[in-house]
Design an enzyme around this catalytic site. Structure first.
Site, short mmCIF file in Angstrom:
data_model
loop_
_atom_site.label_atom_id
_atom_site.label_comp_id
_atom_site.label_asym_id
_atom_site.label_seq_id
_atom_site.Cartn_x
_atom_site.Cartn_y
_atom_site.Cartn_z
N ALA A 227 0.81 -1.22 0.00
CA ALA A 227 0.00 0.00 0.00
C ALA A 227 0.84 1.27 0.00
O ALA A 227 0.30 2.37 -0.03
CB ALA A 227 -0.92 0.00 1.22
N ASP A 228 2.17 1.13 0.02
CA ASP A 228 3.04 2.31 0.07
C ASP A 228 3.03 3.04 -1.27
O ASP A 228 3.37 2.46 -2.31
CB ASP A 228 4.46 1.90 0.44
CG ASP A 228 5.36 3.09 0.67
OD1 ASP A 228 5.45 3.55 1.82
OD2 ASP A 228 5.97 3.58 -0.30
N ILE A 229 2.65 4.31 -1.25
CA ILE A 229 2.52 5.08 -2.49
C ILE A 229 3.87 5.24 -3.18
O ILE A 229 3.98 5.16 -4.42
CB ILE A 229 1.87 6.45 -2.20
CG1 ILE A 229 0.42 6.26 -1.73
CG2 ILE A 229 1.90 7.35 -3.44
CD1 ILE A 229 -0.24 7.53 -1.23
#
Length: 287
Positions: free
Chosen positions: A241-243
């Site tokens: 989920a890390d942009i």
């Protein structure tokens, strides 16, 4: 005053380490001297500043470590923080056969450097949640300057008991959101009261740490994964989920759109058991 020379198994590129650490204004980095001053608390809570200076090269890494007290304890902590006892050659050999071979060749010798303390890592993660990197660093700096401790020009994060004693409004005045102020103070109270023992985390598996921390308000999977990587040095984490990671994968594989979770899983399949290094090197590619 004590000094100790430490040799490390190559490759180990300390200049790349310092370059990344210098992005955080709280880190006392001197790129010219190839050194960093590391604030560490001893077991009895006393603040000590340890200087780590590179004396060698990436293919012959040698460091001069110096401090004032607690030589043996401080040396062991520095070795752990900078991951000097985790050889990088097996990691490079593994990725030479993957779709990230060029990236690992470019950043060869870059280790997984840890935050100086697990509590620091938790506070930093909570502060950084859903903020752009520039303001996240600014807010973290305000937090440490307001409630931390300074020695020899180097700032150290506050202790849990200090933040536990605050009111939410104290953090709101620094531009914390109300929710983020609650997360930071409530977590600090749990640690100060003994409801959460950070000292036991290194003995637990990744899965058990996730189960323990994910129940705490304000801590989601992204925060736990970052704590596992940068608080404990676990080698096989890939925060889907890390942009930043999503953007790095998009650029690395020339994708038109941001990658889906399924695509992230697909391209990363061959990176295990060193997913944390893939995450680090991908972040480096866009920093």
């Amino acid at each position: 005053m004590w000094e100790e020379t430490v040799s490390v198994t190559p490759p180990y590129h300390f200049d790349k380490v310092l370059e990344r650490l210098s992005l955080d204004p709280l880190n006392a980095v001197d790129l010219t001297a190839r050194s960093i001053k590391v604030p560490l608390r001893t077991r009895d809570g006393k603040l000590s500043v340890i200087t780590v200076q590179a004396k060698g090269t990436a293919i012959d890494p040698v460091f001069l470590v110096s401090g004032e007290t607690d030589r043996e304890e401080m040396i062991e902590r520095i070795k752990h923080i900078f991951q000097w006892e985790q050889p990088l050659q097996p990691v490079l050999d593994h990725f030479s056969k993957t779709n990230l071979s060029a990236l690992f060749e470019e950043h060869a010798g870059t280790p997984l450097v840890l935050e100086y303390d697990v509590y620091n890592c938790l506070m930093k993660c909570i502060i950084h949640q859903q903020l752009n990197l520039s303001f996240a660093f600014t807010l973290t700096e305000r937090f440490v300057h307001a409630f931390g401790e300074q020695k020899d020009g180097v700032w150290c994060y506050p202790e849990p008991k200090t933040i536990a004693a605050l009111e939410y409004q104290d953090l709101r005045e620094l531009q914390f959101s109300m929710r983020k102020a609650e997360y930071a103070i409530d977590l600090s109270r749990m640690i100060a009261d003994g409801a959460l023992n950070l000292a036991e985390l290194p003995q637990l598996s990744d899965e058990d740490i996730m189960k323990k921390l994910i129940t705490i308000r304000g801590i989601g999977p992204w925060t736990v994964q970052n704590v596992l990587m940068f608080g404990l040095g676990r080698p096989n984490l890939f925060p889907l989920a890390d942009i930043g990671l999503q953007n790095a994968v998009k650029r690395r594989f020339a994708l038109e759109d941001k990658p889906s979770k399924d695509l992230m899983l697909q391209v990363s399949r061959e990176w295990a058991p060193y997913l944390s290094y893939a995450s680090l090197y991908l972040w480096r590619s866009i920093e």
